[in-house]
Design an enzyme around this catalytic site. Structure first.
Site, mmCIF file in Angstrom:
data_model
loop_
_atom_site.group_PDB
_atom_site.id
_atom_site.type_symbol
_atom_site.label_atom_id
_atom_site.label_comp_id
_atom_site.label_asym_id
_atom_site.label_seq_id
_atom_site.Cartn_x
_atom_site.Cartn_y
_atom_site.Cartn_z
ATOM 1 N N SER A 213 0.809 -1.226 0.000
ATOM 2 C CA SER A 213 0.000 0.000 0.000
ATOM 3 C C SER A 213 0.838 1.270 0.000
ATOM 4 O O SER A 213 0.495 2.252 -0.665
ATOM 5 C CB SER A 213 -0.937 0.006 1.211
ATOM 6 N N HIS A 266 1.006 4.649 4.448
ATOM 7 C CA HIS A 266 0.262 5.254 3.332
ATOM 8 C C HIS A 266 0.645 6.719 3.145
ATOM 9 O O HIS A 266 0.907 7.172 2.020
ATOM 10 C CB HIS A 266 -1.239 5.145 3.587
#
Length: 287
Positions: A213, A266
């Site tokens: 991610s 992230h």
């Protein structure tokens, strides 16, 4: 197929011009013909004005007004009569044509499959991140990259590999394997290091987080910012996709999902991708 105006060998400039023409009440589309992307007018009523706009675009394709028109439209232009702007088969086909994108894709899939067959424990033991104090002693620095290849559910890996296959291949085809390799190495290292700073180790000095991610947010930020800074390079993202990813990032911080999100990874990935795009753009301008 309408009235052809001009052809480009990259799709992004064709999209920018077509969107701008449409914003000026000259309806235009982009049609792929062999290896060219042709801007086609629905009718020739405004052909003379369209030619003037096309000449201005060629003289200064980086003018912000063209990107603004693309953002305002918020949609993808169809490249071919039967084509699809976003499909699993197209993403898989693009990824196969990009060697490094394919290597990361296969490694993540292989690690996940081996985990399903009961090998998660030994894989995690050798790939998961450890505290920096431990790394300074054992020098297992590959652990800064290792978590990127580990996924904990089918939804987790499918989501990440779809975005990686689409955006990674786009970067690799446009700017080359070296550029994508740099983005991957930098973003994986920074995102995993950032997540380690905001997590507590478990199971014998191992951090129990993983996934691609952070890298996915990096390639998204990289393509997004280059589409804004250097639209003529052929990399861009619709503002709808950027908006979706940013909303997903905010939802992670709201802690309302059924899973624990690696929010630091992230965010760090997104910032690193945007900064790499800015550095690349600035370096190109100086040259």
């Amino acid at each position: 197929m309408g009235h052809p105006l001009i052809a480009f060998n990259q799709q992004s400039p064709a999209h920018l011009l077509a969107n701008y023409l449409t914003s000026q009440h000259i309806k235009a589309n982009v049609v792929q013909h062999e290896k060219e992307f042709v801007v086609v007018l629905d009718n020739n009523e405004h052909i003379d004005r369209a030619k003037v706009i096309a000449e201005d675009f060629l003289a200064n394709p980086t003018n912000p007004k063209y990107q603004q028109a693309a953002w305002d439209s918020g949609k993808n232009v169809q490249l071919a009569p039967s084509g699809s702007g976003f499909s699993l088969s197209k993403i898989m086909s693009d990824a196969v044509k990009a060697p490094f994108t394919s290597v990361v894709f296969v490694l993540c899939a292989a690690v996940y499959l081996l985990s399903l067959f009961g090998l998660f424990a030994p894989i995690a033991q050798h790939l998961l991140m450890q505290p920096f104090s431990v790394l300074l002693q054992n020098h297992e620095w590959w652990r800064l990259l290792g978590p990127a290849f580990i996924h904990f559910s089918a939804l987790h890996i499918i989501f990440n590999l779809l975005w990686w296959g689409m955006l990674g291949a786009k970067i690799e085809r446009t700017l080359g394997i070296s550029m994508l390799l740099i983005v991957f190495l930098v973003s994986a290292t920074i995102s995993n290091a950032a997540q380690a700073l905001f997590s507590d180790p478990v199971q014998g000095n191992l951090f129990l987080f993983g996934g691609l991610s952070g890298v996915v947010y990096a390639v998204m930020g990289f393509v997004w910012w280059l589409g804004w800074l250097r639209p003529s390079w052929g990399l861009s993202l619709p503002n709808s996709i950027v908006g979706f990813m940013l909303v997903w990032l905010v939802i992670g911080y709201a802690d309302i999902l059924w899973v624990s999100m690696a929010n630091a990874a992230h965010t760090a990935g997104l910032i690193s991708g945007c900064l790499l795009a800015a550095i690349l753009s600035l370096g190109s301008a100086k040259r």
